[in-house]
Scaffold this motif. Structure first.
Motif, PDB file in Angstrom:
ATOM      1  N   GLU A  88       0.525  -0.617  -0.049  1.00 39.15           N
ATOM      2  CA  GLU A  88      -0.006   0.174   0.150  1.00 39.15           C
ATOM      3  C   GLU A  88       0.611   1.506   0.022  1.00 39.15           C
ATOM      4  O   GLU A  88      -0.071   2.084  -0.165  1.00 39.15           O
ATOM      5  N   ALA A  89       1.869   1.393   0.452  1.00 36.92           N
ATOM      6  CA  ALA A  89       3.208   2.244   0.528  1.00 36.92           C
ATOM      7  C   ALA A  89       3.599   2.798  -0.610  1.00 36.92           C
ATOM      8  O   ALA A  89       4.194   3.508  -0.997  1.00 36.92           O
ATOM      9  N   GLY A  90       3.611   1.343  -1.158  1.00 39.70           N
ATOM     10  CA  GLY A  90       3.747   1.625  -3.505  1.00 39.70           C
ATOM     11  C   GLY A  90       5.948   1.342  -3.123  1.00 39.70           C
ATOM     12  O   GLY A  90       6.481   1.237  -4.337  1.00 39.70           O
ATOM     13  N   HIS A  91       5.314   0.694  -2.132  1.00 41.19           N
ATOM     14  CA  HIS A  91       6.992  -0.183  -2.209  1.00 41.19           C
ATOM     15  C   HIS A  91       6.613  -1.752  -2.872  1.00 41.19           C
ATOM     16  O   HIS A  91       6.070  -2.358  -3.150  1.00 41.19           O
ATOM     17  N   VAL A  92       7.672  -2.237  -4.188  1.00 47.20           N
ATOM     18  CA  VAL A  92       7.771  -3.212  -5.312  1.00 47.20           C
ATOM     19  C   VAL A  92       8.694  -4.096  -4.398  1.00 47.20           C
ATOM     20  O   VAL A  92       9.732  -3.622  -3.932  1.00 47.20           O
ATOM     21  N   VAL A  93       8.581  -5.099  -4.388  1.00 48.13           N
ATOM     22  CA  VAL A  93       9.429  -5.861  -3.540  1.00 48.13           C
ATOM     23  C   VAL A  93       9.005  -7.251  -4.200  1.00 48.13           C
ATOM     24  O   VAL A  93       8.002  -7.624  -4.611  1.00 48.13           O
ATOM     25  N   CYS A  94      10.082  -8.083  -3.805  1.00 43.85           N
ATOM     26  CA  CYS A  94       9.456  -9.960  -4.740  1.00 43.85           C
ATOM     27  C   CYS A  94       9.244 -10.862  -4.020  1.00 43.85           C
ATOM     28  O   CYS A  94       8.732 -10.457  -2.384  1.00 43.85           O
ATOM     29  N   SER A  95       8.843 -11.279  -4.191  1.00 44.36           N
ATOM     30  CA  SER A  95       8.035 -12.661  -3.698  1.00 44.36           C
ATOM     31  C   SER A  95       8.937 -13.582  -2.033  1.00 44.36           C
ATOM     32  O   SER A  95       8.339 -13.469  -1.621  1.00 44.36           O
ATOM     33  N   THR A  96       9.831 -13.413  -2.883  1.00 42.85           N
ATOM     34  CA  THR A  96      10.372 -13.877  -1.117  1.00 42.85           C
ATOM     35  C   THR A  96      10.790 -13.291   0.155  1.00 42.85           C
ATOM     36  O   THR A  96      10.533 -12.931   1.595  1.00 42.85           O
ATOM     37  N   CYS A  97      10.421 -11.274  -0.542  1.00 41.59           N
ATOM     38  CA  CYS A  97      10.436 -10.025   0.802  1.00 41.59           C
ATOM     39  C   CYS A  97       8.909 -10.534   1.270  1.00 41.59           C
ATOM     40  O   CYS A  97       8.826  -9.273   1.954  1.00 41.59           O
ATOM     41  N   ARG A  98       8.345 -10.372   0.201  1.00 43.90           N
ATOM     42  CA  ARG A  98       6.451 -10.455   0.717  1.00 43.90           C
ATOM     43  C   ARG A  98       5.598 -10.013   1.965  1.00 43.90           C
ATOM     44  O   ARG A  98       5.878  -9.927   2.619  1.00 43.90           O
ATOM     45  N   ASP A  99       6.603 -11.392   2.783  1.00 43.44           N
ATOM     46  CA  ASP A  99       5.879 -11.420   3.865  1.00 43.44           C
ATOM     47  C   ASP A  99       6.540 -10.578   5.143  1.00 43.44           C
ATOM     48  O   ASP A  99       6.056 -10.140   6.050  1.00 43.44           O
ATOM     49  N   GLY A 100       8.339 -10.466   5.395  1.00 50.82           N
ATOM     50  CA  GLY A 100       8.708 -10.433   5.811  1.00 50.82           C
ATOM     51  C   GLY A 100       8.979  -8.344   5.856  1.00 50.82           C
ATOM     52  O   GLY A 100       9.178  -8.428   6.105  1.00 50.82           O
ATOM     53  N   HIS A 101       8.420  -8.263   4.582  1.00 56.83           N
ATOM     54  CA  HIS A 101       8.366  -6.566   3.983  1.00 56.83           C
ATOM     55  C   HIS A 101       7.497  -6.291   5.102  1.00 56.83           C
ATOM     56  O   HIS A 101       7.228  -4.836   5.877  1.00 56.83           O
ATOM     57  N   GLY A 102       6.323  -6.611   5.556  1.00 56.50           N
ATOM     58  CA  GLY A 102       5.672  -6.669   6.687  1.00 56.50           C
ATOM     59  C   GLY A 102       5.480  -6.158   7.844  1.00 56.50           C
ATOM     60  O   GLY A 102       5.591  -5.418   8.796  1.00 56.50           O
ATOM     61  N   GLN A 103       7.083  -6.776   8.393  1.00 60.09           N
ATOM     62  CA  GLN A 103       7.460  -6.409   9.528  1.00 60.09           C
ATOM     63  C   GLN A 103       8.119  -4.882   9.649  1.00 60.09           C
ATOM     64  O   GLN A 103       8.458  -4.283  10.567  1.00 60.09           O
ATOM     65  N   ALA A 104       9.199  -3.806   8.271  1.00 59.51           N
ATOM     66  CA  ALA A 104       9.896  -2.912   8.370  1.00 59.51           C
ATOM     67  C   ALA A 104       8.473  -2.069   8.019  1.00 59.51           C
ATOM     68  O   ALA A 104       8.942  -0.590   8.232  1.00 59.51           O
TER      69      ALA A 104
END
Length: 325
Positions: A88-104
């Motif tokens: 939702e913040a516009g950050h584009v991430v790979c499938s590996t980082c999708r779950d962990g990105h929510g913590q940051a």
């Protein structure tokens, strides 16, 4: 009345030429005929037909420049591999980082697939970094690291003293034969090749007939004996990257005295020759005793070399067997 279709020919008034497409400075496509598809159809008797010309953008390519960050994950900073996602913040991430990105990222609760970016990531290509050494490949951007580990044009050093040449193995083989007078011999895998035993500080170049892989045979004084070793010249011998793996058998004998023979079998090491090439530093080597080098018959000893290609699994098993228990 039957319908007939024909492809335009010089006799049909179109000169047999297909419409040309040209890239314009604005990035569009200029065509001699307007439109992506032009269909001229007519029905009639003999001599009257249809001319169909179909243009597709899929066949066209262009070179562009974009910021590298556009093709890298916002979280791990590695090149994107499909599929990709945007939070939702516009950050584009790979499938590996999708779950962990929510913590940051406090806004990372809902992700949407970036289908359009996935298409670009699959097709975006860059020239190999070793193009100046002869590689003509264009590589998918996220596969660049793997390509470089296996690229046969990866540069290596000349082992000649006071020689600063840094080039591809193929060009190095030609250089050693031309400028350093090292004999260059083409070999067939799985068959022995007979060579003269190199003198101290001398060497020979072997080139695989089927794949052009380059091997160096070199000798070095080892006490009263002569150490002979073989190495595959390449920047990387990483089996995981899919590069060929080899096993070699070296033996020395005198034709008139088959009872005296020394032999060694080992996997072939790889080297970019950055430290030069000294046989005794290449791991396994063949120690040829003075008795064979100076046989009482006066015959010169023969060095036989057989190189076999092996599977990556066999190479891995051999490497594991060499590890201390």
């Amino acid at each position: 009345m039957s319908e007939q279709r024909r492809v335009s020919t010089p006799e049909s008034g179109h000169g047999g030429k297909r419409p040309r497409e040209q890239a314009t400075p604005g990035g569009g496509i200029k065509q001699e005929r307007r439109g992506q598809e032009q269909v001229e159809a007519s029905q009639g008797g003999e001599g009257v037909g249809a001319v169909v010309t179909v243009q597709t953008m899929e066949e066209l390519e262009m070179n562009i420049r974009i910021p590298v960050a556009r093709l890298h994950c916002h979280a791990c900073l590695l090149p994107f591999k499909p599929p990709t996602f945007k939070c939702e913040a516009g950050h584009v991430v790979c499938s590996t980082c999708r779950d962990g990105h929510g913590q940051a990222c406090a806004h990372a609760t809902i992700y949407t697939s970036c289908v359009e970016l996935d298409d670009i990531v699959r097709d975006a290509k860059v020239p190999c970094a070793y193009s100046e050494y002869g590689c003509t490949s264009w590589v998918v951007y996220h596969e660049v690291a793997d390509h470089h580990r296996s690229c046969r044009c990866g540069p290596c050093f000349c082992p000649g003293s006071d020689c600063e040449l840094f080039t591809s193995p193929a060009r190095l083989a030609e250089h050693l034969g031309t400028h350093h007078a090292w004999p260059v011999t083409k070999i067939a895998y799985g068959k022995p090749s007979k060579l003269a035993v190199p003198g101290p500080q001398g060497g020979q170049v072997l080139v695989g007939e089927t794949d052009g892989c380059v091997f160096l045979v070199s000798a070095f004084a080892f006490g009263g004996a002569t150490a002979v070793s073989l190495v595959c010249v390449r920047m990387s011998g990483d089996a995981a990257a899919g590069v060929p793996q080899f096993r070699c058998k070296l033996w020395v004998e005198v034709d008139s005295n088959k009872e005296n023979l020394v032999l060694v079998t080992s996997m072939v090491a790889s080297s970019d020759l950055s430290g030069g090439f000294v046989a005794a530093n290449q791991g396994m080597f063949l120690a040829v005793p003075p008795e064979l080098l100076h046989d009482s018959s006066g015959e010169a000893p023969i060095l036989s070399v057989r190189i076999d290609r092996v599977t990556a699994a066999a190479a891995a098993a051999a490497a594991a067997a060499r590890l201390p228990s």
